[in-house]
Scaffold this motif. Structure first.
Motif, short mmCIF file in Angstrom:
data_model
loop_
_atom_site.label_atom_id
_atom_site.label_comp_id
_atom_site.label_asym_id
_atom_site.label_seq_id
_atom_site.Cartn_x
_atom_site.Cartn_y
_atom_site.Cartn_z
N GLY A 111 -17.36 -5.53 16.94
CA GLY A 111 -17.89 -5.88 18.25
C GLY A 111 -19.27 -5.28 18.45
N ASN A 112 -19.46 -4.58 19.55
CA ASN A 112 -20.76 -3.97 19.85
C ASN A 112 -20.88 -2.54 19.36
OD1 ASN A 112 -22.32 -6.00 21.07
ND2 ASN A 112 -21.13 -5.84 22.96
N THR A 113 -19.86 -2.03 18.70
CA THR A 113 -19.97 -0.69 18.14
C THR A 113 -20.45 -0.77 16.69
OG1 THR A 113 -17.67 -0.62 17.36
CG2 THR A 113 -18.10 0.09 19.63
N SER A 114 -20.70 0.40 16.10
CA SER A 114 -21.17 0.45 14.72
C SER A 114 -20.17 1.20 13.86
CB SER A 114 -22.53 1.17 14.66
OG SER A 114 -22.87 1.50 13.33
N PRO A 115 -19.91 0.71 12.64
CA PRO A 115 -19.02 1.45 11.74
C PRO A 115 -19.70 2.67 11.12
CG PRO A 115 -19.86 -0.47 10.62
CD PRO A 115 -20.36 -0.56 12.04
N ASP A 116 -21.03 2.75 11.24
CA ASP A 116 -21.78 3.77 10.52
C ASP A 116 -22.31 4.90 11.40
OD1 ASP A 116 -21.57 2.20 8.10
OD2 ASP A 116 -23.09 0.90 8.98
N THR A 117 -22.51 4.62 12.69
CA THR A 117 -23.04 5.64 13.60
C THR A 117 -22.20 5.66 14.87
OG1 THR A 117 -24.59 4.08 14.61
CG2 THR A 117 -25.39 5.36 12.74
N CYS A 118 -22.10 6.82 15.48
CA CYS A 118 -21.31 6.97 16.71
C CYS A 118 -21.86 8.15 17.52
CB CYS A 118 -19.83 7.20 16.36
SG CYS A 118 -18.73 7.26 17.79
N PRO A 119 -22.05 7.93 18.85
CA PRO A 119 -21.75 6.72 19.60
C PRO A 119 -22.90 5.71 19.54
CG PRO A 119 -22.45 8.44 21.09
CD PRO A 119 -22.44 9.05 19.72
N SER A 120 -22.56 4.49 19.20
CA SER A 120 -23.49 3.37 19.29
C SER A 120 -22.73 2.21 19.91
CB SER A 120 -24.01 2.97 17.91
OG SER A 120 -24.87 3.98 17.39
N GLY A 121 -23.29 1.62 20.94
CA GLY A 121 -22.59 0.52 21.59
C GLY A 121 -23.13 0.25 22.97
N ALA A 122 -22.49 -0.70 23.64
CA ALA A 122 -22.87 -1.10 24.99
C ALA A 122 -22.08 -0.30 26.02
CB ALA A 122 -22.64 -2.59 25.19
N PHE A 123 -22.79 0.19 27.02
CA PHE A 123 -22.18 0.95 28.10
C PHE A 123 -22.65 0.38 29.42
CE2 PHE A 123 -22.26 3.67 24.40
CZ PHE A 123 -21.00 4.26 24.42
N ARG A 124 -21.99 0.78 30.49
CA ARG A 124 -22.29 0.23 31.81
C ARG A 124 -22.75 1.34 32.74
NH1 ARG A 124 -23.29 -4.82 34.15
NH2 ARG A 124 -23.22 -4.51 36.40
N ALA A 125 -24.00 1.25 33.20
CA ALA A 125 -24.44 2.11 34.28
C ALA A 125 -23.86 1.58 35.59
CB ALA A 125 -25.97 2.15 34.32
N ARG A 126 -24.25 2.16 36.68
CA ARG A 126 -23.69 1.70 37.94
C ARG A 126 -24.09 0.25 38.24
NH1 ARG A 126 -24.93 5.87 42.37
NH2 ARG A 126 -26.79 4.60 42.80
N ASP A 127 -25.24 -0.19 37.70
CA ASP A 127 -25.74 -1.51 38.05
C ASP A 127 -25.99 -2.43 36.85
OD1 ASP A 127 -27.75 0.12 37.10
OD2 ASP A 127 -29.29 -0.66 38.44
N ARG A 128 -26.17 -1.89 35.65
CA ARG A 128 -26.54 -2.73 34.51
C ARG A 128 -25.86 -2.23 33.24
NH1 ARG A 128 -31.25 -5.89 34.60
NH2 ARG A 128 -30.33 -6.62 32.64
N SER A 129 -25.72 -3.17 32.28
CA SER A 129 -25.24 -2.79 30.96
C SER A 129 -26.43 -2.44 30.07
CB SER A 129 -24.45 -3.94 30.32
OG SER A 129 -23.25 -4.17 31.03
N PHE A 130 -26.24 -1.47 29.20
CA PHE A 130 -27.29 -1.06 28.30
C PHE A 130 -26.67 -0.64 26.97
CE2 PHE A 130 -25.93 2.70 30.55
CZ PHE A 130 -25.92 3.70 29.60
N TYR A 131 -27.53 -0.49 25.98
CA TYR A 131 -27.08 -0.17 24.62
C TYR A 131 -27.73 1.14 24.19
CZ TYR A 131 -25.10 -1.39 20.06
OH TYR A 131 -24.34 -1.43 18.92
N ILE A 132 -26.94 2.00 23.55
CA ILE A 132 -27.51 3.20 22.94
C ILE A 132 -27.14 3.22 21.47
CG2 ILE A 132 -27.45 4.53 25.07
CD1 ILE A 132 -25.01 6.01 23.97
N ASN A 133 -27.97 3.90 20.69
CA ASN A 133 -27.71 4.02 19.26
C ASN A 133 -28.00 5.45 18.82
OD1 ASN A 133 -27.24 3.57 16.56
ND2 ASN A 133 -29.19 2.56 16.18
N CYS A 134 -26.94 6.21 18.64
CA CYS A 134 -27.09 7.59 18.16
C CYS A 134 -27.01 7.57 16.64
CB CYS A 134 -26.02 8.48 18.76
SG CYS A 134 -26.24 8.77 20.52
N GLY A 135 -28.13 7.36 16.01
CA GLY A 135 -28.16 7.21 14.56
C GLY A 135 -28.17 8.51 13.79
N SER A 136 -28.12 9.65 14.47
CA SER A 136 -28.10 10.93 13.77
C SER A 136 -27.41 11.97 14.64
CB SER A 136 -29.53 11.40 13.45
OG SER A 136 -30.20 11.78 14.64
N ASP A 137 -27.04 13.08 14.02
CA ASP A 137 -26.40 14.17 14.77
C ASP A 137 -27.35 14.73 15.83
OD1 ASP A 137 -24.20 13.87 13.13
OD2 ASP A 137 -24.76 15.53 11.79
#
Length: 429
Positions: free
Chosen positions: A244-270
Motif C-alpha cells: 500500500g502506502n507504506t514501505s518494506p524498506d524504511t519505517c515510518p514511511s507512509g500517508a498520515f492524516r493531520a487535522r485537515d489534510r493527508s500528507f506523506y512522510i519518509n523516514c529513510g534513515s535512523d
C-alpha cells in the motif's frame, strides 16, 4: 475547455536571446507514434534538434486521445508529447511518398521509429537500407520486446508492460489484486532511455564519424522500472509484497492524516526518525527507545508506531506539522491531486506548467521538462503541430522542392487524398 489558463498559469518566460541550444544542427526524422517514441523525440526537440514528424495523412492516432479540443481536433495527450516539432504528412503506401521519406532520411542525423517489427523493412526504410545513403545515421528503434527473437512480433502498450514486468504485482494493497499506475510510466521511462541512447550514439559518432543502430524495448525498460526489487528477489528468492502506502524498506514511511489534510512522510534513515520523534513530536523517549533503534526494529513494530503517529498528527493542522518537519529536516509532502500539484507554490516556483501562445486558441498549457541548462537553455515551446502543417515548408527548405513540383507530388498522392486534413476542418475524429 481550457478555461482560466490566464488566471491559473503564468506565461512562459522566453529563453535568453541568442543563447545556443544543446542540439543545434541536429535533424531528426521521426516516424514514431503514440507515446514512447514521440516523447523521446520531443525531448530532443526541446534540446534544440530539428524534429520532423512523419505522419500518415490521417495523423498519429494519439492525436485523438481525450479530451480532444473541438477547434483543433487534437487532444491534451498529443499536445503533451509533441511540442517543438514540424509535421509532414506522407502516404508511405505511395511510391512518391516513400521516395520523399528516403530523401529526408538521407539528410538526417537521427531516425526514430516504433512501427511493428518488419514494417520498416517492407518499406525499405530499415537501418541497413538507410545507412547505404547515410552511413553517419543514428537509427533508433523502439519496440515492445525487441526487433529480434521469439517475441519480436508482439505488440505492446504501457499497461501490458506494467503487467508482464512484475510492476503491477508490486503495487497496491496486500488484500487485493495488484494495480497499474495510471500514468504511462513505462512509456515515459522508455522514452527517456531512447533519448539517452540517441544522445550517446551522437556523442560516439562525434568521435568515430560513424552512426549506428540503437534499440530500446518497452519490456526491458519496464523490468528496469521495478527498481531494486529485482535484485532483492534474486538475493532472497522471495517475491515483493504489496505494501500500500507504506514501505518494506524504511519505517515510518507512509500517508498520515493531520487535522485537515493527508500528507506523506519518509523516514529513510535512523537519524531522520530520531529528528521526527525528538524535534517534531517532542518525544525524545521514543527517539532513543531500543524498540525503535533500527529500521528493521521499527518495521517489526510498524502497527504500534503508526498508531502513535496517527494519534499525534491528528491533533494539529498540516501547516503546523509542515513547518516543524521542514525545520527538522524530515522529508514530507501533501497528498495532492494533479490539479493541486500543478497549481502548487512549488510548481509555480519551478515554472513547470505555463501557458504558451496558440494560433487558434490564444493559449494552450505547457508542461516543461525537468532539465535546466545554464549555457544551452531548452527551446521555447511551440505547440504540437496539426497534421501535415509543415509538409510544403519542410520539403522546400530541406529538399529544395519548388511549388510546382510539390503540386505534382500532391497530385500523385504523396501527401494522401486531395482533401483537407481532419484538423484543418476543425472536426475531431
Amino acid at each position: 475547455m481550457l478555461q482560466n489558463l490566464e488566471a491559473d498559469f503564468p506565461e512562459h518566460r522566453a529563453r535568453p536571446a541568442g543563447a545556443p541550444h544543446a542540439l543545434d544542427g541536429v535533424r531528426v526524422i521521426d516516424f514514431s507514434h503514440f507515446i514512447a517514441g514521440p516523447f523521446a523525440t520531443m525531448i530532443l526537440a526541446d534540446m534544440g534538434a530539428e524534429v520532423i514528424k512523419i505522419e500518415a495523412p490521417r495523423g498519429d492516432d494519439f492525436r485523438q486521445y481525450p479530451p480532444v479540443h473541438p477547434d483543433i481536433g487534437q487532444g491534451a495527450p498529443f499536445l503533451w508529447s509533441n511540442r517543438n516539432k514540424r509535421s509532414v504528412a506522407l502516404d508511405l503506401k505511395s511510391e512518391a511518398g516513400l521516395r520523399l521519406a528516403r530523401e529526408l532520411i538521407a539528410t538526417a542525423d537521427v531516425v526514430v521509429e516504433n512501427f511493428s517489427t518488419g514494417v520498416m523493412e517492407r518499406l525499405g526504410l530499415d537501418y541497413a537500407s538507410c545507412r547505404r545513403d547515410n552511413p553517419a545515421l543514428v537509427y533508433c528503434s523502439v519496440s515492445a520486446y525487441g526487433r529480434q527473437g521469439a517475441f519480436a512480433d508482439r505488440l505492446g502498450f504501457d499497461p501490458i508492460a506494467q503487467a508482464e514486468s512484475g510492476f503491477i504485482s508490486m503495487n497496491g494493497y496486500p488484500d487485493r489484486e495488484g494495480v497499474r499506475a495510471l500514468s504511462p510510466v513505462m512509456d515515459i521511462g522508455t522514452a527517456m532511455m531512447a533519448c539517452n541512447a540517441i544522445l550517446g550514439a551522437l556523442l560516439a559518432r562525434g568521435r568515430t564519424g560513424h552512426g549506428q543502430q540503437v534499440e530500446v524495448a518497452l519490456f526491458d525498460s519496464a523490468v528496469l522500472m521495478t527498481g531494486y526489487a529485482t535484485l532483492q528477489h534474486v538475493f532472497t528468492g522471495e517475491e515483493p509484497r504489496r505494501h500500500g502506502n507504506t514501505s518494506p524498506d524504511t519505517c515510518p514511511s507512509g500517508a498520515f492524516r493531520a487535522r485537515d489534510r493527508s500528507f506523506y512522510i519518509n523516514c529513510g534513515s535512523d537519524k531522520i526518525f530520531q529528528r521526527l520523534m525528538a524535534q517534531v513530536l517532542e518525544r525524545p523517549d521514543l527517539a532513543s527507545h531500543p524498540d525503535y533503534a533500527s529500521g528493521a526494529a521499527r518495521s517489526a513494530r510498524r502497527e504500534e508506531l503508526f498508531a502513535i503517529l496517527d494519534e499525534a498528527f491528528g491533533r494539529e493542522p498540516w501547516e503546523h506539522w509542515q513547518a516543524r518537519m521542514r525545520a527538522a529536516g524530515v522529508p514530507c509532502g501533501l497528498v495532492r491531486t494533479v490539479g493541486e500539484a500543478v497549481r502548487s507554490p512549488e510548481a509555480r516556483e519551478r515554472a513547470l506548467l505555463t501557458r504558451i501562445p496558440h494560433a487558434r486558441l490564444g493559449w494552450v498549457p505547457n508542461l516543461a521538462l525537468p532539465i535546466r541548462y545554464s549555457a544551452t537553455p531548452l527551446a521555447d515551446p511551440a505547440p504540437a503541430p496539426t497534421v501535415g502543417q509543415h509538409t510544403r515548408e519542410v520539403l522546400q527548405a530541406t529538399l529544395g522542392y519548388t511549388a510546382d513540383r510539390l503540386d505534382a507530388l500532391q497530385a500523385a498522392g504523396a501527401f494522401g487524398p486531395a482533401e483537407r486534413p481532419r484538423e484543418a476542418r476543425g472536426a475531431p475524429a
